[in-house]
Motif scaffolding. Structure first.
Motif, short mmCIF file in Angstrom:
data_model
loop_
_atom_site.label_atom_id
_atom_site.label_comp_id
_atom_site.label_asym_id
_atom_site.label_seq_id
_atom_site.Cartn_x
_atom_site.Cartn_y
_atom_site.Cartn_z
N PRO A 1 0.82 -1.21 0.00
CA PRO A 1 0.00 0.00 0.00
C PRO A 1 0.85 1.25 0.00
O PRO A 1 1.94 1.30 0.57
N TRP B 1 1.07 4.65 1.55
CA TRP B 1 0.47 5.28 2.72
C TRP B 1 0.34 6.78 2.53
O TRP B 1 1.22 7.43 1.97
N ASP C 1 3.71 -3.60 6.02
CA ASP C 1 4.65 -3.60 4.91
C ASP C 1 5.55 -4.84 4.95
O ASP C 1 5.80 -5.48 3.93
N ALA D 1 -1.73 -6.81 1.45
CA ALA D 1 -2.51 -5.60 1.19
C ALA D 1 -3.49 -5.39 2.33
O ALA D 1 -3.79 -6.31 3.11
N THR E 1 -6.63 -5.03 2.18
CA THR E 1 -7.81 -5.90 2.01
C THR E 1 -7.54 -7.29 2.58
O THR E 1 -8.39 -7.87 3.27
N ARG F 1 -12.49 -3.69 6.06
CA ARG F 1 -11.49 -2.90 5.35
C ARG F 1 -11.60 -1.42 5.70
O ARG F 1 -10.59 -0.73 5.92
N ASP G 1 -8.74 1.13 7.24
CA ASP G 1 -8.38 2.41 6.63
C ASP G 1 -8.38 3.52 7.68
O ASP G 1 -7.49 4.38 7.71
N ALA H 1 -4.16 5.01 -3.21
CA ALA H 1 -3.48 4.39 -4.34
C ALA H 1 -4.09 3.04 -4.67
O ALA H 1 -4.07 2.59 -5.82
N GLU H 2 -4.66 2.38 -3.69
CA GLU H 2 -5.28 1.07 -3.89
C GLU H 2 -6.80 1.22 -3.84
O GLU H 2 -7.34 1.66 -2.85
N PRO H 3 -7.52 0.89 -4.91
CA PRO H 3 -8.97 1.08 -4.92
C PRO H 3 -9.66 0.15 -3.93
O PRO H 3 -9.16 -0.92 -3.61
N ASP H 4 -10.82 0.58 -3.45
CA ASP H 4 -11.60 -0.27 -2.55
C ASP H 4 -12.14 -1.47 -3.31
O ASP H 4 -12.58 -1.35 -4.47
N THR H 5 -12.13 -2.61 -2.64
CA THR H 5 -12.68 -3.83 -3.25
C THR H 5 -13.67 -4.53 -2.34
O THR H 5 -14.09 -5.64 -2.63
#
Length: 349
Positions: A2, A4, A27, A32, A34, A44, A48, A314-318
């Motif tokens: 991710p 940050w 890290d 990830a 998720t 999730r 966040d 940077a990482e879309p929600d899933t």
């Protein structure tokens, strides 16, 4: 891995240091966010908030993350306690400042108020009614009572009634006496009725005022409280119908208190029915989804819905999860997904 976001500048240093340590732990694990949410049982969206310093991290989430990342939970205990104290200080500081400000404001008008005596002053005035006040009482003090002397209590002399008006005066006195007796009886009867109504059927629900200023004893068979929070574990804020429409993470019903009782695949997404026996409530969760996909939970016609948002990081929600619906058994709940590409399905299909 991710990417940050920078933590807010106003964040407490202890909270910031603990949050950075959690980020480094994730890290090193190579997971990830998720995947962390799925393996720890915390949503999730909750992670966040934890990892961006918006919500305090519960102890259960810290222990679960340490187990997933292969770290010793005891190594995080000291930093977690410092961060928890910092969150407590942040929540209580504003309230303390408001109390101090309101107290100073109330004290200022209190020093200049002398025309309206408070309850204690009125009590002292009543107790002094039988004692004469010394001469020279100021205008702001309570009125000087009349001394208890024979002259002050004796009725003023009245001229003897003329023969023509004697019978009329007697009739008027009799009527006034009768009216006074009837009025007193009505007051007593009304008071007894109000006391009876207030105590016989539990009216009012909290054993409060009985209608004539007297406290009414609660009935022996009172209704149970609407929110039995005293019987719930620490951190759990609702149970049963009180949980309907509420966030399971914010109410403390998720994490180790929740289990997946039903699941199905809808396209590439996984749909689950999550149930908490402690909270007697269920909700639906979708993971591995795409923005625009939606999930619902249904219990006896009651439906709650949530949708996967594009996200701002940077990482879309899933993933997404719905608010809770009260239910006695997770088997009575159904989760359904509606995909943005037109597909759909439910756990009971």
């Amino acid at each position: 891995m991710p990417g940050w976001k920078a933590l807010p500048d106003e964040l407490d240093p202890d909270v910031g240091a603990f949050t950075e340590r959690l980020r480094r732990l994730i890290d090193r694990s190579g997971l990830a966010v998720t995947a962390v949410a799925e393996r720890t049982g915390h949503e999730r969206s909750a992670w966040d908030a934890y990892l961006n310093g918006r919500l305090p991290v519960p102890r259960s989430a810290v222990v679960a993350l340490a187990e997933v990342a292969g770290s010793d939970p005891a190594a995080l205990a000291t930093d977690w306690e410092l961060a928890e104290r910092a969150w407590s200080r942040g929540r209580g500081g504003d309230a303390e400042r408001d109390v101090a400000r309101d107290g100073a404001r109330d004290a200022e008008p209190g020093r200049g108020r002398d025309a309206e005596p408070d309850a204690g002053d009125r009590t002292m005035q009543i107790r002094r009614l039988d004692r004469p006040e010394p001469a020279g009482t100021s205008a702001g003090a309570s009125p000087a009572p009349r001394p208890r002397t024979a002259d002050s209590h004796a009725p003023a002399p009245t001229p003897a009634p003329t023969p023509a008006s004697s019978s009329g005066s007697r009739r008027q006195s009799v009527l006034l006496s009768v009216a006074g007796v009837l009025g007193a009886l009505l007051v007593v009867t009304a008071a007894l009725l109000l006391v009876d109504l207030g105590g016989s059927d539990g009216g009012g629900g909290d054993g409060g005022d009985g209608g004539d200023g007297r406290a009414v004893a609660p009935p022996t068979t009172s209704a149970p409280p609407a929110t039995p929070r005293a019987d719930l574990p620490a951190g759990v804020m609702c149970a049963g119908s009180d949980c309907t429409g509420r966030d399971p993470e914010e109410m403390g019903c998720g994490g180790p208190l929740a289990t997946t009782v039903a699941r199905t695949r809808v396209g590439a997404a996984q749909v689950e029915v999550r149930y908490s026996d402690t909270c007697a409530a269920a909700w639906a969760r979708i993971t591995g989804a795409a923005p625009g996909d939606a999930v619902t939970v249904e219990v006896a016609g009651a439906v709650r819905r949530a949708a996967v948002t594009p996200g701002s990081g940077a990482e879309p929600d899933t993933d997404a999860y719905t608010p809770m619906v009260a239910v006695g058994s997770g088997a009575d709940a159904r989760a359904c997904a509606t995909l943005a590409n037109g597909g759909g399905g439910c756990t009971t299909d």
